[in-house]
Design an enzyme around this catalytic site. Structure first.
Site, PDB file in Angstrom:
ATOM      1  N   ASP A 201      -0.430   5.141   0.916  1.00 27.34           N
ATOM      2  CA  ASP A 201      -0.797   6.066   1.992  1.00 27.34           C
ATOM      3  C   ASP A 201      -0.749   5.348   3.336  1.00 27.34           C
ATOM      4  OD1 ASP A 201      -1.492   8.503   0.539  1.00 27.34           O
ATOM      5  OD2 ASP A 201      -3.129   7.332  -0.305  1.00 27.34           O
TER       6      ASP A 201
ATOM      7  N   ASP B 262       0.853  -1.181   0.000  1.00 24.91           N
ATOM      8  CA  ASP B 262       0.000   0.000   0.000  1.00 24.91           C
ATOM      9  C   ASP B 262       0.894   1.238   0.000  1.00 24.91           C
ATOM     10  OD1 ASP B 262      -2.401   1.531   0.282  1.00 24.91           O
ATOM     11  OD2 ASP B 262      -2.039   1.667   2.442  1.00 24.91           O
TER      12      ASP B 262
ATOM     13  N   ASP C 114      -1.793  -0.455   5.938  1.00 23.65           N
ATOM     14  CA  ASP C 114      -2.054   0.159   7.241  1.00 23.65           C
ATOM     15  C   ASP C 114      -3.518   0.132   7.616  1.00 23.65           C
ATOM     16  OD1 ASP C 114      -2.764   2.145   5.260  1.00 23.65           O
ATOM     17  OD2 ASP C 114      -2.820   3.606   6.892  1.00 23.65           O
TER      18      ASP C 114
END
Length: 345
Positions: free
Chosen positions: A16, A14, A213
């Site tokens: 961000d 990922d 996250d």
């Protein structure tokens, strides 16, 4: 001693909250990703951000010090365009509620992006655009009043980490249109499996690991794609979020940062004694008794300010999580703690 990353042949990362927050790199992330690639394990960036082209994303990563290119970026905008191309005739008109980069993805698969209901689109694709205005959302709602018009969202992330904190994500914009139309869109990006399968296939990976996250996109996507996953604590989730996660949002691994991929993941043994569930780590021990987790610290342990962010804290939570999930394998519950620094009941 084998590191965690050595068990895999690709890292699907990922962006961000893992690599950067807003325009700035998360400390140590570019170096860790370059180290993975230097070891011969490819890194593919899988992003739900449909507001930028893959080349723009790749350039941003290079500016932050990550060695990569556009061929190693897979976006939700690309995934959405592929889904639409599979469902619509070539040359069909699609109302784009998003950026011009999303429109470019629509063009690349042989469809025609438009910006108004008057142009008679047969589908609406909605992606994140930080400059979006009310009129854009209203145009989508007007178009979707026709139940025959297909509605596809690039993603439904409710929030996005930025340099100043957590901001509303594309899911909030999709929800606004959904409230007006009483409709629910199809979703092209995470947490659906195809975007992860495409990322793995792009580097011929047979055993990838996903890192993210967010429990509700990255980790849920890992379950749906039937891939192992790692949750890093550099974005929106906390240890408390992880331990209370629903079963299909439970990661295979819990890491503080990407650097933890280069450490050996400790074995945690779980056993059952009567009504108790006991988990043993190298140093910490956790016992579940009803709705409580009783933590037993290593000999000589002193809970001081250095505990937060330490390897000892990481192991304590890993052991607690293992015990709690073993006690409640099919339901999400929030425990109370006994003898966990900062979490005592």
């Amino acid at each position: 001693m084998a590191s965690l990353i050595e068990s895999y042949d690709a890292l699907l990362s990922d962006l961000d909250g893992v690599v950067y927050a807003g325009p700035f790199a998360i400390e140590g992330a570019p170096q860790a990703l370059n180290r993975v690639q230097a070891s011969g394990i490819p890194v593919v960036f899988v992003t739900n951000n449909a507001s930028r082209s893959v080349e723009t994303v790749a350039q941003h990563l290079r500016d932050l010090g990550v060695e990569t290119d556009a061929d190693h970026v897979v976006s939700a905008a690309q995934a959405a365009a592929r889904v639409l191309a599979e469902r619509l005739d070539a040359g069909a008109k699609v109302l784009v509620t998003g950026t011009e980069d999303l429109a470019d993805c629509i063009r690349e698969v042989g469809l025609v992006p438009v910006r108004s209901q008057a142009e008679e689109p047969v589908a609406v694709v909605q992606g994140f655009n930080p400059k979006i205005v009310w009129e854009d959302l209203a145009e989508a709602a007007y178009t979707l009043a026709d139940p025959e018009v297909l509605w596809l969202a690039t993603n439904t992330d409710q929030s996005i980490p930025k340099e100043r904190g957590i901001a509303p994500g594309n899911g909030t914009l999709v929800a606004a249109v959904g409230t007006a139309t009483r409709r629910t869109p199809l979703v092209a990006g995470k947490p659906e499996a195809p975007i992860f399968h495409a990322a793995a296939q792009s580097v011929n990976s047979q055993r990838p690991v996903i890192v993210g996250d967010r429990l509700d996109t990255d980790i849920l996507g890992g379950h749906r794609a039937q891939m192992d996953s790692a949750l890093v604590l550099t974005g929106v989730q906390s240890y408390a979020d992880v331990i209370a996660a629903v079963p299909d949002q439970r990661p295979t691994y819990v890491l503080r940062t990407l650097e933890d991929f280069f450490a050996e993941y400790p074995q945690i043994d779980v056993m059952y004694e009567g009504y108790e569930t006991i988990a043993y780590g190298p140093k910490w021990q956790a016992i579940v008794r009803g709705d409580s987790i009783h933590m037993y610290a290593p000999e000589g342990f002193a809970a001081d300010e250095s505990f937060a962010g330490s390897e000892s804290e990481l192991e304590a939570w890993r052991v607690a999580i293992a015990a709690w999930w073993a006690s409640y394998p099919s339901e999400a519950k929030t425990p109370s703690f006994v003898n966990m620094p900062g979490q005592d009941s």
